[in-house]
Design a protein around this motif. Structure first.
Motif, PDB file in Angstrom:
ATOM      1  N   PHE A  95       0.833  -1.199   0.000  1.00 49.72           N
ATOM      2  CA  PHE A  95       0.000   0.000   0.000  1.00 49.72           C
ATOM      3  C   PHE A  95       0.871   1.254   0.000  1.00 49.72           C
ATOM      4  CE2 PHE A  95      -2.330   3.408   2.126  1.00 49.72           C
ATOM      5  CZ  PHE A  95      -3.526   3.382   1.434  1.00 49.72           C
ATOM      6  N   HIS A  96       0.528   2.196  -0.882  1.00 50.66           N
ATOM      7  CA  HIS A  96       1.197   3.499  -0.942  1.00 50.66           C
ATOM      8  C   HIS A  96       0.134   4.566  -1.122  1.00 50.66           C
ATOM      9  CE1 HIS A  96       5.176   1.722  -1.277  1.00 50.66           C
ATOM     10  NE2 HIS A  96       4.648   0.864  -2.134  1.00 50.66           N
ATOM     11  N   LEU A  97       0.329   5.697  -0.469  1.00 53.57           N
ATOM     12  CA  LEU A  97      -0.619   6.807  -0.554  1.00 53.57           C
ATOM     13  C   LEU A  97       0.149   8.069  -0.902  1.00 53.57           C
ATOM     14  CD1 LEU A  97      -3.671   7.532   0.119  1.00 53.57           C
ATOM     15  CD2 LEU A  97      -2.747   8.437   2.234  1.00 53.57           C
ATOM     16  N   LYS A  98      -0.315   8.781  -1.926  1.00 58.66           N
ATOM     17  CA  LYS A  98       0.308  10.033  -2.328  1.00 58.66           C
ATOM     18  C   LYS A  98      -0.734  11.138  -2.230  1.00 58.66           C
ATOM     19  CE  LYS A  98       2.597  12.430  -6.084  1.00 58.66           C
ATOM     20  NZ  LYS A  98       3.022  12.385  -7.477  1.00 58.66           N
ATOM     21  N   VAL A  99      -0.420  12.181  -1.475  1.00 57.93           N
ATOM     22  CA  VAL A  99      -1.314  13.329  -1.366  1.00 57.93           C
ATOM     23  C   VAL A  99      -1.182  14.153  -2.644  1.00 57.93           C
ATOM     24  CG1 VAL A  99      -1.872  15.405  -0.063  1.00 57.93           C
ATOM     25  CG2 VAL A  99      -1.097  13.365   1.145  1.00 57.93           C
ATOM     26  N   LEU A 100      -2.294  14.335  -3.346  1.00 54.02           N
ATOM     27  CA  LEU A 100      -2.279  15.104  -4.586  1.00 54.02           C
ATOM     28  C   LEU A 100      -2.463  16.596  -4.328  1.00 54.02           C
ATOM     29  CD1 LEU A 100      -4.462  12.712  -6.759  1.00 54.02           C
ATOM     30  CD2 LEU A 100      -1.967  12.887  -6.678  1.00 54.02           C
ATOM     31  N   ASP A 101      -3.382  16.940  -3.458  1.00 48.66           N
ATOM     32  CA  ASP A 101      -3.569  18.341  -3.074  1.00 48.66           C
ATOM     33  C   ASP A 101      -4.373  18.431  -1.795  1.00 48.66           C
ATOM     34  OD1 ASP A 101      -6.179  17.775  -4.158  1.00 48.66           O
ATOM     35  OD2 ASP A 101      -5.532  18.608  -6.071  1.00 48.66           O
ATOM     36  N   MET A 102      -4.312  19.602  -1.167  1.00 47.22           N
ATOM     37  CA  MET A 102      -5.026  19.848   0.084  1.00 47.22           C
ATOM     38  C   MET A 102      -5.668  21.223   0.045  1.00 47.22           C
ATOM     39  SD  MET A 102      -2.771  18.406   3.229  1.00 47.22           S
ATOM     40  CE  MET A 102      -1.134  18.869   2.736  1.00 47.22           C
ATOM     41  N   ILE A 103      -6.800  21.316   0.716  1.00 47.09           N
ATOM     42  CA  ILE A 103      -7.485  22.594   0.902  1.00 47.09           C
ATOM     43  C   ILE A 103      -7.680  22.757   2.401  1.00 47.09           C
ATOM     44  CG2 ILE A 103      -9.593  23.907   0.472  1.00 47.09           C
ATOM     45  CD1 ILE A 103     -10.024  22.071  -1.992  1.00 47.09           C
ATOM     46  N   THR A 107      -2.304   3.219  -4.105  1.00 46.02           N
ATOM     47  CA  THR A 107      -2.032   2.006  -4.872  1.00 46.02           C
ATOM     48  C   THR A 107      -1.646   0.899  -3.892  1.00 46.02           C
ATOM     49  OG1 THR A 107       0.283   2.617  -5.200  1.00 46.02           O
ATOM     50  CG2 THR A 107      -1.264   3.225  -6.950  1.00 46.02           C
ATOM     51  N   ALA A 108      -1.914  -0.327  -4.305  1.00 45.56           N
ATOM     52  CA  ALA A 108      -1.510  -1.535  -3.583  1.00 45.56           C
ATOM     53  C   ALA A 108      -1.563  -2.658  -4.607  1.00 45.56           C
ATOM     54  CB  ALA A 108      -2.454  -1.806  -2.413  1.00 45.56           C
ATOM     55  N   ASP A 109      -1.241  -3.851  -4.174  1.00 48.50           N
ATOM     56  CA  ASP A 109      -1.365  -4.984  -5.082  1.00 48.50           C
ATOM     57  C   ASP A 109      -2.814  -5.054  -5.571  1.00 48.50           C
ATOM     58  OD1 ASP A 109       1.258  -5.481  -4.499  1.00 48.50           O
ATOM     59  OD2 ASP A 109       0.890  -7.344  -3.386  1.00 48.50           O
ATOM     60  N   PHE A 147      -8.752   8.574  -2.948  1.00 51.51           N
ATOM     61  CA  PHE A 147      -9.333   8.769  -1.626  1.00 51.51           C
ATOM     62  C   PHE A 147      -9.515  10.257  -1.387  1.00 51.51           C
ATOM     63  CE2 PHE A 147      -7.300   4.705  -0.717  1.00 51.51           C
ATOM     64  CZ  PHE A 147      -8.183   4.101   0.157  1.00 51.51           C
ATOM     65  N   GLY A 148     -10.386  10.576  -0.483  1.00 55.75           N
ATOM     66  CA  GLY A 148     -10.471  11.914   0.071  1.00 55.75           C
ATOM     67  C   GLY A 148     -10.444  11.767   1.578  1.00 55.75           C
ATOM     68  N   HIS A 149      -9.732  12.655   2.249  1.00 58.20           N
ATOM     69  CA  HIS A 149      -9.682  12.620   3.708  1.00 58.20           C
ATOM     70  C   HIS A 149     -10.022  14.009   4.237  1.00 58.20           C
ATOM     71  CE1 HIS A 149      -7.052   9.074   2.928  1.00 58.20           C
ATOM     72  NE2 HIS A 149      -7.752   8.614   3.950  1.00 58.20           N
ATOM     73  N   PHE A 150     -10.984  14.057   5.142  1.00 55.92           N
ATOM     74  CA  PHE A 150     -11.360  15.305   5.802  1.00 55.92           C
ATOM     75  C   PHE A 150     -10.883  15.225   7.242  1.00 55.92           C
ATOM     76  CE2 PHE A 150     -14.248  17.510   8.681  1.00 55.92           C
ATOM     77  CZ  PHE A 150     -14.141  18.794   8.192  1.00 55.92           C
ATOM     78  N   PHE A 151     -10.203  16.290   7.690  1.00 57.44           N
ATOM     79  CA  PHE A 151      -9.706  16.359   9.067  1.00 57.44           C
ATOM     80  C   PHE A 151     -10.260  17.611   9.737  1.00 57.44           C
ATOM     81  CE2 PHE A 151      -6.452  14.280   6.532  1.00 57.44           C
ATOM     82  CZ  PHE A 151      -6.183  13.140   7.267  1.00 57.44           C
ATOM     83  N   PHE A 152     -10.662  17.456  10.983  1.00 59.86           N
ATOM     84  CA  PHE A 152     -11.086  18.585  11.809  1.00 59.86           C
ATOM     85  C   PHE A 152     -10.173  18.598  13.019  1.00 59.86           C
ATOM     86  CE2 PHE A 152     -13.635  20.512  15.180  1.00 59.86           C
ATOM     87  CZ  PHE A 152     -14.065  21.670  14.552  1.00 59.86           C
ATOM     88  N   PHE A 153      -9.484  19.698  13.218  1.00 63.27           N
ATOM     89  CA  PHE A 153      -8.511  19.812  14.307  1.00 63.27           C
ATOM     90  C   PHE A 153      -9.097  20.609  15.459  1.00 63.27           C
ATOM     91  CE2 PHE A 153      -6.081  19.060  10.521  1.00 63.27           C
ATOM     92  CZ  PHE A 153      -5.046  18.252  10.926  1.00 63.27           C
ATOM     93  N   VAL A 154      -8.711  20.251  16.684  1.00 66.96           N
ATOM     94  CA  VAL A 154      -9.110  21.010  17.864  1.00 66.96           C
ATOM     95  C   VAL A 154      -7.994  21.984  18.216  1.00 66.96           C
ATOM     96  CG1 VAL A 154     -10.747  19.317  18.756  1.00 66.96           C
ATOM     97  CG2 VAL A 154      -8.346  19.119  19.362  1.00 66.96           C
ATOM     98  N   TYR A 155      -8.226  22.801  19.206  1.00 66.55           N
ATOM     99  CA  TYR A 155      -7.332  23.919  19.543  1.00 66.55           C
ATOM    100  C   TYR A 155      -5.876  23.531  19.756  1.00 66.55           C
ATOM    101  CZ  TYR A 155      -7.522  22.315  24.362  1.00 66.55           C
ATOM    102  OH  TYR A 155      -7.417  21.564  25.489  1.00 66.55           O
ATOM    103  N   ASN A 156      -5.586  22.324  20.232  1.00 64.57           N
ATOM    104  CA  ASN A 156      -4.204  21.931  20.516  1.00 64.57           C
ATOM    105  C   ASN A 156      -3.507  21.275  19.324  1.00 64.57           C
ATOM    106  OD1 ASN A 156      -5.539  19.522  20.470  1.00 64.57           O
ATOM    107  ND2 ASN A 156      -4.993  18.890  22.542  1.00 64.57           N
ATOM    108  N   GLY A 157      -4.141  21.333  18.130  1.00 61.65           N
ATOM    109  CA  GLY A 157      -3.538  20.800  16.924  1.00 61.65           C
ATOM    110  C   GLY A 157      -3.751  19.312  16.705  1.00 61.65           C
TER     111      GLY A 157
END
Length: 74
Positions: free
Chosen positions: A15-23, A36-38, A44-54
């Protein structure tokens, strides 16, 4: 979250993951990724929500589940 991610190598060999872009805006980030993997080549899309301490408080993964399922090591 780490327990789930630790299963990736056994489930999808090479398994390999390459970030194409971020907003980002404020404490929210969306990343568009190419994975990609065998027998797998998908997006994929990944959404992250961060709290005050990062630290990540929420992570949502958007995926083409059929391509992931077909590539799973059974």
């Amino acid at each position: 979250m780490m327990a789930a991610m630790s299963k990736i190598p056994a489930t999808w060999p090479n398994f390999h993951l390459k970030v194409l872009d971020m907003i980002s805006e404020g404490n929210k980030v969306f990343a568009r990724d190419h994975a990609t993997a065998d027998n797998m080549d998908t997006m994929f899309g990944h959404f992250f929500f961060f709290v005050y301490n990062g630290k990540i408080s929420t992570m949502i993964t958007y995926a083409v589940t059929l391509s992931m399922f077909n590539a799973m090591k059974k």
